[in-house]
Enzyme design. Sequence first.
Site, PDB file in Angstrom:
ATOM      1  N   GLY A 100      58.022  23.262  36.059  1.00  0.00           N
ATOM      2  CA  GLY A 100      57.989  24.413  36.965  1.00  0.00           C
ATOM      3  C   GLY A 100      59.069  25.382  36.488  1.00  0.00           C
TER       4      GLY A 100
ATOM      5  N   ALA B  93      62.255  25.604  37.116  1.00  0.00           N
ATOM      6  CA  ALA B  93      63.521  25.003  36.679  1.00  0.00           C
ATOM      7  C   ALA B  93      63.329  24.247  35.366  1.00  0.00           C
ATOM      8  CB  ALA B  93      64.058  24.077  37.770  1.00  0.00           C
TER       9      ALA B  93
ATOM     10  N   ARG C 267      65.092  31.934  58.376  1.00  0.00           N
ATOM     11  CA  ARG C 267      63.902  31.144  58.700  1.00  0.00           C
ATOM     12  C   ARG C 267      64.110  30.134  59.817  1.00  0.00           C
ATOM     13  NH1 ARG C 267      61.921  30.264  52.454  1.00  0.00           N
ATOM     14  NH2 ARG C 267      61.385  32.450  52.212  1.00  0.00           N
TER      15      ARG C 267
ATOM     16  N   ARG D 168      67.933  27.389  53.539  1.00  0.00           N
ATOM     17  CA  ARG D 168      67.871  28.276  52.372  1.00  0.00           C
ATOM     18  C   ARG D 168      67.414  29.659  52.792  1.00  0.00           C
ATOM     19  NH1 ARG D 168      63.840  30.104  49.107  1.00  0.00           N
ATOM     20  NH2 ARG D 168      62.253  28.626  49.786  1.00  0.00           N
TER      21      ARG D 168
HETATM   22  C1  LIG Z   1      53.942  28.773  49.204  1.00  0.00           C
HETATM   23  C2  LIG Z   1      55.357  28.906  48.723  1.00  0.00           C
HETATM   24  C3  LIG Z   1      55.897  30.149  48.471  1.00  0.00           C
HETATM   25  C4  LIG Z   1      57.202  30.276  48.014  1.00  0.00           C
HETATM   26  N1  LIG Z   1      57.700  31.522  47.789  1.00  0.00           N
HETATM   27  C5  LIG Z   1      58.967  31.637  47.325  1.00  0.00           C
HETATM   28  C6  LIG Z   1      59.517  32.922  47.053  1.00  0.00           C
HETATM   29  O1  LIG Z   1      58.871  33.955  47.217  1.00  0.00           O
HETATM   30  N2  LIG Z   1      60.784  32.980  46.587  1.00  0.00           N
HETATM   31  C7  LIG Z   1      61.542  31.872  46.375  1.00  0.00           C
HETATM   32  O2  LIG Z   1      62.678  31.996  45.931  1.00  0.00           O
HETATM   33  N3  LIG Z   1      61.030  30.643  46.613  1.00  0.00           N
HETATM   34  C8  LIG Z   1      59.776  30.500  47.074  1.00  0.00           C
HETATM   35  N4  LIG Z   1      59.275  29.258  47.322  1.00  0.00           N
HETATM   36  C9  LIG Z   1      60.036  28.076  46.909  1.00  0.00           C
HETATM   37  C10 LIG Z   1      59.887  27.871  45.397  1.00  0.00           C
HETATM   38  O3  LIG Z   1      58.570  28.191  45.007  1.00  0.00           O
HETATM   39  C11 LIG Z   1      60.191  26.454  44.938  1.00  0.00           C
HETATM   40  O4  LIG Z   1      61.359  25.983  45.518  1.00  0.00           O
HETATM   41  C12 LIG Z   1      60.365  26.432  43.430  1.00  0.00           C
HETATM   42  O5  LIG Z   1      59.273  27.048  42.785  1.00  0.00           O
HETATM   43  C13 LIG Z   1      60.523  25.008  42.924  1.00  0.00           C
HETATM   44  O6  LIG Z   1      60.588  25.051  41.520  1.00  0.00           O
HETATM   45  P1  LIG Z   1      60.925  23.746  40.703  1.00  0.00           P
HETATM   46  O7  LIG Z   1      60.871  24.118  39.263  1.00  0.00           O
HETATM   47  O8  LIG Z   1      62.166  23.143  41.221  1.00  0.00           O
HETATM   48  O9  LIG Z   1      59.738  22.723  41.057  1.00  0.00           O
HETATM   49  P2  LIG Z   1      58.137  22.840  40.927  1.00  0.00           P
HETATM   50  O10 LIG Z   1      57.662  24.196  40.638  1.00  0.00           O
HETATM   51  O11 LIG Z   1      57.593  22.123  42.118  1.00  0.00           O
HETATM   52  O12 LIG Z   1      57.824  21.993  39.641  1.00  0.00           O
HETATM   53  C14 LIG Z   1      57.893  20.590  39.631  1.00  0.00           C
HETATM   54  C15 LIG Z   1      57.463  20.110  38.264  1.00  0.00           C
HETATM   55  O13 LIG Z   1      57.762  18.731  38.170  1.00  0.00           O
HETATM   56  C16 LIG Z   1      56.636  18.008  37.733  1.00  0.00           C
HETATM   57  N5  LIG Z   1      56.770  16.663  38.324  1.00  0.00           N
HETATM   58  C17 LIG Z   1      57.135  16.332  39.582  1.00  0.00           C
HETATM   59  N6  LIG Z   1      57.224  14.993  39.699  1.00  0.00           N
HETATM   60  C18 LIG Z   1      56.919  14.486  38.493  1.00  0.00           C
HETATM   61  C19 LIG Z   1      56.829  13.167  37.986  1.00  0.00           C
HETATM   62  N7  LIG Z   1      57.100  12.099  38.732  1.00  0.00           N
HETATM   63  N8  LIG Z   1      56.453  13.011  36.697  1.00  0.00           N
HETATM   64  C20 LIG Z   1      56.176  14.078  35.898  1.00  0.00           C
HETATM   65  N9  LIG Z   1      56.258  15.352  36.344  1.00  0.00           N
HETATM   66  C21 LIG Z   1      56.637  15.541  37.616  1.00  0.00           C
HETATM   67  C22 LIG Z   1      55.437  18.805  38.189  1.00  0.00           C
HETATM   68  O14 LIG Z   1      54.320  18.519  37.375  1.00  0.00           O
HETATM   69  C23 LIG Z   1      55.970  20.230  37.981  1.00  0.00           C
HETATM   70  O15 LIG Z   1      55.815  20.592  36.624  1.00  0.00           O
HETATM   71  C24 LIG Z   1      57.983  29.127  47.815  1.00  0.00           C
HETATM   72  C25 LIG Z   1      57.464  27.875  48.088  1.00  0.00           C
HETATM   73  C26 LIG Z   1      56.163  27.762  48.565  1.00  0.00           C
HETATM   74  C27 LIG Z   1      55.661  26.409  48.946  1.00  0.00           C
END
Ligand SMILES: Cc1cc2nc3c(=O)[nH]c(=O)nc-3n(C[C@H](O)[C@H](O)[C@H](O)COP(=O)(O)OP(=O)(O)OC[C@H]3O[C@@H](n4cnc5c(N)ncnc54)[C@H](O)[C@@H]3O)c2cc1C
Length: 636
Positions: free
Chosen positions: A41, A43, A329, A434
């Site tokens: 994702g 990060a 929120r 948050r």
């Molecule tokens: C509908 C919605 C709208 C949002 N809008 C906003 C916004 O406008 N602004 C904002 O700042 N935030 C927003 N957020 C929050 C934000 O989108 C998330 O907090 C952020 O995108 C998380 O990013 P991440 O990279 O940490 O995780 P994710 O994007 O969830 O990525 C997780 C990754 O880990 C992988 N993964 C997980 N577990 C495993 C495993 N066991 N084995 C292998 N791979 C695994 C998945 O395949 C994926 O690639 C929103 C959230 C939602 C739900």
Amino acid sequence: MLDARIPSGPIEQKWDQCRFDMKLVNPANRRKFTIIIVGSGLAGASAAASLGQQGYNVHCFSYHDSPRRAHSIAAQGGINAAKNYRNDGDSIFRLFYDTIKGGDFRSREANVFRLAQISVNIIDQCVAQGVPFAREYGGLLDTRSFGGVQVSRTFYARGQTGQQLLLGAYQALEEQVSAGTVKMHSRSEMLDLVVVDGRARGIVTRNLVTGAIECHAADVVVLATGGYSNVFNLSTNAKASNCTAIWRAHRRGALFANPCFTQIHPTCIPLTSEHQSKLTLMSESLRNDGRVWVPKRKGDNRPPNEIPEEDRDYYLERRYPSFGNLVPRDIASRAAKEICDQGRGVGPSGQGVYLDFRDAIRRLGLEVVREKYGNLFEIYEKITGEDAYQVPMRIYPAPHYTMGGLWVDYHLMSNIPGLFVAGEANFSDHGANRLGASALMQGLADGYFVLPATVPNYIASNSLPKVDTSHPAFKDIRADVEARITRMLKVNGNRSADSFLRELGKLMWDDCGMTRSEQSLKHALAEIPRLYDEFQNNLRVLGTGEELNQSLEKAGRVADFFELARLICIDALHRRESCGGHFRIESQTPDGEAMRDDENFSYCAAWEWKGEGAEPALHKEPLTFEYVHLAQRSYK
Ligand SMILES: Cc1cc2nc3c(=O)[nH]c(=O)nc-3n(C[C@H](O)[C@H](O)[C@H](O)COP(=O)(O)OP(=O)(O)OC[C@H]3O[C@@H](n4cnc5c(N)ncnc54)[C@H](O)[C@@H]3O)c2cc1C
């Protein structure tokens, strides 16, 4: 005592000094070190692209078929940055202050300040990648406001900001894939962490297409696996989002911090049926122009457009005149719940409030509103069949984001050396609540800027003898993973994993949702083991382990949700104060706001796994506030 490794010195110099003090790895040596990144994702993709570009041998894992499918793609509203393009009083210090206050004084000052500092670089980085942020007529980047702030610092790309940012990170990642520095392992699910001599040295995965169990060794493991709101079953998260990676790491010794800090988002499309499996967010950005209201009179069933102004209660504007519809929120969600509990909710279930664009359309014109939010209105119409340009949207709070996660120090390293955690999977920056548009900021700060400095420093500062997958630790953990899968396949009971998650999620929502009490939490803690026991004895998993088997995937994830749910409730029960999204009904001010207990709870609660069914051990990281004065949060 936990050592957060916060650098000394004035807060505005900590990160620069820390970066200068960090050790570097000679470019010619970098390819000798292997870094596993779980998650692609925002990060994970940004970390993998950056560390790949530095020349490390990076392996990136995701259960998705493409990094572009990560849940980050769903982010709608925007990303914060203290650029002060609007000249409206913003600054790094103000973003820092707003975030500490918004998190109800339960986050670490040094991390939050660094986040605010880095925020300005993120926008430059993304613009350079070609991310199509919205621009004003003259070509300058446009901004809007999000909850809990009085400046306009949220950069956006219509209602698809996450998608556009993820495409930017994905392009950077793919560049490294084609350069040969990053190997992408898609459709691979991490099922366990391998710790050798106290250091994270690899993972065990299941190939989701063939079912093969595989071991992967590395010098560093980074988890960027997202949040765990699906423990409530119904949430705004992607259906597949789960806690397995961090939970398995927790069971191997990583501390889990503030698990009960979960965010309930105020603007989601209300639930319409018991059988619904997902809730949909309507971005907080809509509260820039939409006005929240309910009828003043209980039982007023007139269509909203027939309810005259004097019969409407714009309750957020009434109760919080300074911030109005843009209160944070946690506050907006609780206010909606209170109104609905009073019987003034709208819609068929009575679990809804109006978000009305009538005045914005009159003021700005339909085209301007469409330009800003068009795709959100389309989503709303597809789901409800209602045209929100004509009638107000109906919204209700839903689980959305988890501030808790694995405990990390200032370097984003967990208490297991060599295990780093980034994005929503860690607990780092948002305290008990948050602020909107800060998750994308944090995920990208972690991946593009923090880990590319701290991971090399770890590699350069430690002697890391080569470990490969023939090490006995890999054999043992692989055997554990296989035994667990066999156990789940053998139960042969009568209920699907989904049906258990529905029941668990409802229990969590009722007992540990928007409000929590000693009584409700004790109830949940009695019910969860009972239901988990039934899960272990009456689960039905179809198919075999040697094939694509979604029923098996779900069973493993739901099993981990059970154990996490228990920890969430234990944490919520022990924290007898209210703060941010954690609202203990026993601890509120006379006007119903969250009442903190700084004397007894000004710490991060980091829990240690002590075995199945055993009481976890609590470690405390005290929080000190040198730069922001501790005060009762007020948005009035
Ligand atoms: C509908 C919605 C709208 C949002 N809008 C906003 C916004 O406008 N602004 C904002 O700042 N935030 C927003 N957020 C929050 C934000 O989108 C998330 O907090 C952020 O995108 C998380 O990013 P991440 O990279 O940490 O995780 P994710 O994007 O969830 O990525 C997780 C990754 O880990 C992988 N993964 C997980 N577990 C495993 C495993 N066991 N084995 C292998 N791979 C695994 C998945 O395949 C994926 O690639 C929103 C959230 C939602 C739900």
